[in-house]
Design a protein around this motif. Structure first.
Motif, PDB file in Angstrom:
ATOM      1  N   CYS A 139       3.536  -0.196  -6.769  1.00  0.00           N
ATOM      2  CA  CYS A 139       2.181  -0.507  -6.304  1.00  0.00           C
ATOM      3  C   CYS A 139       1.668   0.675  -5.486  1.00  0.00           C
ATOM      4  O   CYS A 139       2.158   0.936  -4.388  1.00  0.00           O
TER       5      CYS A 139
ATOM      6  N   CYS B  52       5.284  -8.267  -4.027  1.00  0.00           N
ATOM      7  CA  CYS B  52       4.216  -8.643  -3.078  1.00  0.00           C
ATOM      8  C   CYS B  52       4.758  -9.559  -1.975  1.00  0.00           C
ATOM      9  O   CYS B  52       4.293  -9.513  -0.834  1.00  0.00           O
TER      10      CYS B  52
ATOM     11  N   CYS C 190      -4.175  -6.591   2.078  1.00  0.00           N
ATOM     12  CA  CYS C 190      -4.452  -6.405   0.659  1.00  0.00           C
ATOM     13  C   CYS C 190      -5.342  -7.533   0.137  1.00  0.00           C
ATOM     14  O   CYS C 190      -5.040  -8.699   0.301  1.00  0.00           O
TER      15      CYS C 190
HETATM   16  S1  SF4 Z   1       0.460  -7.255  -1.555  1.00  0.00           S
HETATM   17 FE1  SF4 Z   1      -1.057  -5.802  -2.356  1.00  0.00          FE
HETATM   18  S2  SF4 Z   1      -0.439  -3.830  -1.531  1.00  0.00           S
HETATM   19 FE2  SF4 Z   1       1.320  -5.210  -1.303  1.00  0.00          FE
HETATM   20  S3  SF4 Z   1       2.526  -4.876  -3.147  1.00  0.00           S
HETATM   21 FE3  SF4 Z   1       1.181  -6.602  -3.588  1.00  0.00          FE
HETATM   22  S4  SF4 Z   1      -0.659  -5.717  -4.552  1.00  0.00           S
HETATM   23 FE4  SF4 Z   1       0.493  -4.048  -3.580  1.00  0.00          FE
END
Ligand code: SF4
Length: 250
Positions: A55, A239, A248
């Motif tokens: 990511c 995530c 996010c």
């Molecule tokens: S929460 Fe958002 S920033 Fe974190 S890994 Fe998942 S998509 Fe990426």
């Protein structure tokens, strides 16, 4: 129509000349002459490019939170690698047809300086026969996209630095469940004739060197560092443990 391959300009040099070219770039980075990638980064590493695959947004958040000390560490790391490279050059085997080196590599690829240190580079008859990386993982038999990116980034860095890679150059990932299994697998590896293998707690993955495939995979990742595109978020199982999930919006 001009293809990616038509635009590639690489010159294969002798081993000492290629090392010298890498040294010049490392010294320039350590003097602060490179500064202008995203977040002021002077260079990226194959590992950083590999982490983009999971990511990019998460990587971006972590770089935004990076301290000044961590930023300065990147420059001092380049300085240390100059010493390691010079030491490797002093011990170059001059008489052997086949030998393995572990040394830092550096090159500007598509306008982005890449610096890294592969586990080993195996030379045979004046050419790079194999680039070898090692990794500890719970799933050694799986070759992840991030592994592929890392292998390709190392191959491109060596090729752009002028090391003599050919279509027979193998990109080898040795993956194992623990350190002992990794050391055993690496010590029994014959890099010049490495074949894919899946065993008890260890595996060997082998990719062919093809600069067109490597550039097609890595160019879009490099474009982010040059500021040519915005970051992208990629949701996945990671995530749930992401420290930035409150920020996010994806
Ligand atoms: S929460 Fe958002 S920033 Fe974190 S890994 Fe998942 S998509 Fe990426």
């Amino acid at each position: 129509m001009e293809t990616l391959g038509d635009m590639i300009s690489m010159e294969s040099l002798g081993l000492e000349e290629a090392i010298e070219r890498a040294r010049i770039l490392l010294e320039a980075v350590s003097r602060g002459e490179y500064c202008c990638l995203r977040f002021g980064l002077p260079y990226v590493t194959p590992s950083l490019l590999a982490s983009q695959v999971f990511c990019e947004k998460k990587l971006e958040y972590s770089l935004l939170n990076e301290s000044e000390d961590e930023k300065a560490k990147r420059v001092s790391e380049a300085r240390k690698l100059v010493e390691v490279l010079l030491e490797a050059r002093r011990h170059l085997p001059r008489q052997l047809d086949r030998f393995t080196l572990s040394f830092p590599v550096a090159a500007v690829v598509e306008g982005v300086p890449i610096i890294g240190r592969p586990h080993a580079v195996y030379f045979e008859d004046g050419h790079v026969a194999a680039i070898v990386l090692g990794k500890i993982t719970m799933r050694p038999s799986k070759l992840y996209d991030s592994d592929r990116v890392k292998l390709y980034a190392y191959a491109l860095t060596l090729a752009y630095a002028g090391f003599p890679l050919t279509s027979r150059t193998r990109l080898v990932l040795v993956a194992a469940k623990d350190n002992k299994k990794l050391i055993d697998a690496l010590s029994s590896l014959d890099p010049g004739s490495a074949r894919p293998f899946r065993g008890d707690g260890a595996a060997i993955h082998v990719l062919a060197h093809d600069v067109h495939v490597e550039l097609e995979t890595v160019s879009n990742l490099l474009a982010y560092w040059k500021g040519n595109r915005a970051s992208t978020a990629r949701q996945g199982p990671w995530c749930s443990s992401c420290p930035f999930r409150e920020l996010c919006k994806n």
